[in-house]
Design a protein around this motif. Structure first.
Motif, PDB file in Angstrom:
ATOM      1  N   UNK A 240       0.828  -1.197   0.000  1.00  0.00           N
ATOM      2  CA  UNK A 240       0.000   0.000   0.000  1.00  0.00           C
ATOM      3  C   UNK A 240       0.861   1.246   0.000  1.00  0.00           C
ATOM      4  N   UNK A 241       0.362   2.280  -0.668  1.00  0.00           N
ATOM      5  CA  UNK A 241       0.983   3.600  -0.607  1.00  0.00           C
ATOM      6  C   UNK A 241      -0.124   4.628  -0.392  1.00  0.00           C
ATOM      7  N   UNK A 242       0.219   5.740   0.239  1.00  0.00           N
ATOM      8  CA  UNK A 242      -0.738   6.824   0.474  1.00  0.00           C
ATOM      9  C   UNK A 242      -0.381   7.991  -0.440  1.00  0.00           C
ATOM     10  N   UNK A 243      -1.371   8.504  -1.140  1.00  0.00           N
ATOM     11  CA  UNK A 243      -1.176   9.625  -2.060  1.00  0.00           C
ATOM     12  C   UNK A 243      -2.038  10.785  -1.599  1.00  0.00           C
ATOM     13  N   UNK A 244      -1.434  11.930  -1.427  1.00  0.00           N
ATOM     14  CA  UNK A 244      -2.162  13.121  -1.000  1.00  0.00           C
ATOM     15  C   UNK A 244      -2.720  13.838  -2.231  1.00  0.00           C
ATOM     16  N   UNK A 245      -3.993  14.149  -2.191  1.00  0.00           N
ATOM     17  CA  UNK A 245      -4.641  14.872  -3.284  1.00  0.00           C
ATOM     18  C   UNK A 245      -4.420  16.364  -3.050  1.00  0.00           C
ATOM     19  N   UNK A 246      -3.603  16.954  -3.904  1.00  0.00           N
ATOM     20  CA  UNK A 246      -3.197  18.336  -3.687  1.00  0.00           C
ATOM     21  C   UNK A 246      -4.147  19.349  -4.312  1.00  0.00           C
ATOM     22  N   UNK A 247      -4.905  18.969  -5.316  1.00  0.00           N
ATOM     23  CA  UNK A 247      -5.754  19.940  -6.028  1.00  0.00           C
ATOM     24  C   UNK A 247      -6.963  19.240  -6.623  1.00  0.00           C
ATOM     25  N   UNK A 248      -7.927  20.039  -7.039  1.00  0.00           N
ATOM     26  CA  UNK A 248      -9.079  19.494  -7.729  1.00  0.00           C
ATOM     27  C   UNK A 248      -8.704  19.004  -9.110  1.00  0.00           C
ATOM     28  N   UNK A 249      -9.552  18.142  -9.697  1.00  0.00           N
ATOM     29  CA  UNK A 249      -9.251  17.577 -11.002  1.00  0.00           C
ATOM     30  C   UNK A 249      -8.472  16.281 -10.877  1.00  0.00           C
ATOM     31  N   UNK A 250      -8.027  15.746 -12.011  1.00  0.00           N
ATOM     32  CA  UNK A 250      -7.374  14.432 -11.982  1.00  0.00           C
ATOM     33  C   UNK A 250      -5.979  14.477 -11.376  1.00  0.00           C
ATOM     34  N   UNK A 251      -5.693  13.495 -10.545  1.00  0.00           N
ATOM     35  CA  UNK A 251      -4.350  13.241 -10.032  1.00  0.00           C
ATOM     36  C   UNK A 251      -3.940  11.854 -10.532  1.00  0.00           C
ATOM     37  N   UNK A 252      -2.881  11.781 -11.321  1.00  0.00           N
ATOM     38  CA  UNK A 252      -2.453  10.518 -11.911  1.00  0.00           C
ATOM     39  C   UNK A 252      -1.251   9.992 -11.138  1.00  0.00           C
TER      40      UNK A 252
END
Length: 695
Positions: A240-252
């Motif tokens: 598992x890895x954790x990814x922080x969503x920094x902004x609206x819209x798609x995060x790839x």
């Protein structure tokens, strides 16, 4: 020319059968009693019955119809691995030449390709075969030869149910015992709240690898094309890895496993996860320095958006004003300056200073906190009025270090129409604003502007004498905007037709909060169904060509065309599914084409297991082209045509069915016993019978 015998009875068959039976009984009695002439009576009966059946000799002229064999060539993405394409081309050429030499055989060739539209279905080889045979009668089907790596995803349970009775042979283009590594995403979020972390669960699989190689795999993690970290994960076990969503819209998020020694291809060493960032609530702090006509406009605009949490304070009575009204009688709450500007400032997405001036309400240390807030990624909008040009200007505070302009002290008060500058026509915040397509813009006039000296950033709108009206600037990790007039409320009131006040301020606020759709410098790739659309937004006058690296590793260069100022686009037809990498030398981007987990590259190893049930059912065979001396000389079996239900495959040969189908071109009928001939035969036999009995 062929002869056949047919019958056209002159009477119903039951009458002929009854007469024949009765006559046969009489003749049998005569034979048992050894009556003279009984044998001749039998012949008379036979001639009579034959005459009643009216036999006819039919002559047919026939044209032999050639049998039809199908060659299905697999040109899917997995066929680009190693020497498979070379073997496929060589085998197809030699096979076509050998089939041309077989008698009475017509060959149909169909090519099956994969692409973004087939990412979830994979290689549809049998669909292509059925399409090639759609107008072929089953009695002319000689067989099918599939040139493929064996990774076929539409193998029927029973080929005979389709109505075709013929062999299916498979020529496998890959090599035996291939090894490959891939990443499998087990669980990934489709949506995520901006500012929160999302967990991606995945595993690394080594197919066909030796046990001693199955240890740990190095996986590199990139977010939106930017490398983030490298981790070691156990092969075959979930990680598992954790990814922080920094902004609206798609995060790839891209997961790339290090290559396995001796593996077949690295195409499926990469997995992509696209997470749509959603802002839960936008927290905005609005500080109005004094009541004024535009204050309500700001409040109405922000409160109209249900996703905005607005904290608004208006300084009605500054500390130096003493009018004798007791504090307890003011219908206000105390301004929680310490809580807002020392403890919870980082919780706000945007801070707006609306005609604020230094009056001792906010100590300078709190304004220093705002500077730190900007440098650490925060956003500040200064909506300036006459206060900005006064000695109490907000510029005369620590905030001056992040301001994009310096007030000159002059205030311009004259009617004017706001204009879009050259940079403004290229910037997403002001590009194509409604009404800006006209010169001058079809907007109502404003009557005041604060004169400033630009220091940094971009001037997007201007007032009289081309003085800056709206400026945007990036400061460290944060952003600052200045609106150098307090008359935007005139547009909201519809004065002289008004203007796009709500749209402008909405774009301005979202640019400050780093919405991807409003970035002025951006490189974007989008899946448009069969093509990759490339979009480049830039403040420059030109846009460089974009180099695209397709999933198989090949590079393509795409030249962009200017669609409108600041917006350039190009397109690249795509045939592969997976991750496309884009770069113009300055910006990098990634685009996911097709399914996030396409069947086509899920397992790239060549295999005969999927097609063996069909070949065994139909009497066909499986042959490995890699058994030849080189990719250019694949091990192609000998071809022959065979009739009947004989075996259609051997160790070094394959057979096609000889059906012997034909088309009748002409038919002629000749009665065997016409009226005169039948009567003559009958009378002759009767006379002989009487003569025999009379002796």
């Amino acid at each position: 020319m062929n002869w056949t015998l047919s019958f056209a009875p002159l009477a119903p068959l039951w009458i002929i059968a009854a007469l024949g039976t009765a006559g046969l009984v009489v003749v049998a009695l005569g034979l048992l009693s050894r009556t003279r002439g009984a044998g001749l009576r039998l012949l008379v009966l036979a001639v009579l019955v034959a005459a009643l059946l009216n036999p006819t000799a039919r002559r047919e002229e026939r044209d032999i119809l050639p049998d039809i064999a199908a060659i299905v060539i697999d040109r899917s993405q997995s066929q680009t691995v190693g020497d498979r394409e070379v073997r496929t081309d060589a085998a197809a050429a030699r096979l076509a030449e050998a089939l041309d030499k077989l008698p009475d055989l017509e060959t149909r060739t169909v090519t099956v390709r994969s692409g973004p539209g087939t990412a979830r279905e994979g290689t549809q080889l049998f669909s292509g075969l059925y399409g090639a045979l759609s107008d072929v009668p089953p009695e002319r089907f000689a067989g099918a030869i599939l040139i493929t790596d064996g990774q076929v995803h539409d193998v029927p349970e029973r080929f005979a149910k389709e109505g075709y009775n013929g062999p299916v042979h498979a020529l496998i283009t890959g090599e035996r015992d291939e090894r490959d590594r891939r990443i499998v995403v087990e669980e990934a979020p489709r949506f995520g709240i901006v500012g929160e972390e999302q967990t991606i669960r995945f595993r690394v699989e080594d197919a066909g690898a030796d046990d001693e190689q199955n240890g740990r795999a190095e996986v590199s993690v990139s977010v939106n094309g930017e490398p983030r970290e490298t981790i070691l994960v156990p092969v075959g076990e979930a990680a598992e890895i954790a990814v922080r969503i920094e902004h609206g819209g798609p995060t790839i998020t891209e997961l790339a496993a290090a290559p396995l020694e001796g593996e077949l291809s690295t195409q499926n060493n990469t997995a992509i996860v696209e997470t749509e960032g959603i802002r839960d609530r936008l927290r905005v702090l609005l500080v109005s320095g004094e009541p004024h006509p535009g204050e309500r406009t700001w409040r109405n605009l922000l409160k109209a958006d249900a996703s905005v949490d607005l904290v608004h304070f208006t300084i009605l009575r500054p500390p130096e004003k003493q009018d004798g009204t007791p504090i307890r009688e003011l219908s206000l709450i105390a301004f929680p300056t310490r809580e807002l500007f020392a403890e919870k400032l980082d919780e706000f997405d945007l801070v707006i200073f609306d005609r604020y001036q230094r009056r001792g309400v906010l100590p300078l240390v709190y304004l220093s906190n705002v500077v730190n807030y900007v440098e650490n990624g925060g956003a500040v909008l200064v909506a300036a009025g006459p206060d900005f040009a006064s000695p109490l200007s907000l510029y005369r505070t620590p905030l001056s270090s992040v301001m994009p302009s310096r007030p000159s002290g002059d205030i311009v008060e004259e009617p004017y129409r706001a204009a879009i500058t050259g940079p403004g026509r290229r910037h997403p915040v002001t590009r194509d604003l409604p009404g800006s397509e006209q010169t001058p813009p079809a907007w109502g006039r404003w009557f005041r502007l604060i004169d400033v000296e630009p220091l940094s950033g971009d001037t997007l709108m201007s007032g009289p004498g081309e003085r800056p009206l709206m400026m945007l600037s990036r400061q460290a990790q944060g952003r600052v905007a200045q609106l150098l007039s307090d008359h935007a409320w005139l547009w909201a009131r519809g004065y002289e037709g008004g203007g796009p006040q709500a749209e402008l301020l909405r774009r301005l606020a979202h640019w400050l909060m780093k919405e991807p759709d409003l970035e002025e410098e951006a490189l974007i790739g989008r899946d448009m169904g069969g093509s990759l659309q490339i979009e480049r937004r830039t403040m420059a006058e030109t846009a460089d060509p974009v180099t695209v690296t397709v999933p198989s590793g090949a590079e393509r260069e795409v030249t962009l065309e200017e669609i409108e100022p600041g917006l350039w686009r190009g397109a690249l037809p795509v045939e592969e599914v997976g991750l496309y990498r884009l770069t113009d030398g300055e910006l990098n981007a990634v685009a996911a084409i097709g399914s996030p987990d396409p069947k086509e590259i899920a397992d790239l190893r060549a295999t005969a297991d999927k097609l063996t049930p069909v070949t065994e059912e139909t009497g066909g065979g499986v042959y490995w082209l890699a058994d030849g001396s080189s990719p250019e000389s694949p091990a192609l079996p000998r071809l022959s045509k065979r009739s009947g239900d004989r075996v259609m495959a051997g160790e070094s040969w394959l057979g096609l069915k000889a059906n012997g189908a034909y088309r009748v071109t002409a038919v002629s009928d000749m009665p065997v016993l016409n009226g005169l001939l039948g009567l003559s035969a009958l009378l002759l036999l009767l006379g002989l019978a009487w003569y025999r009995e009379g002796r």
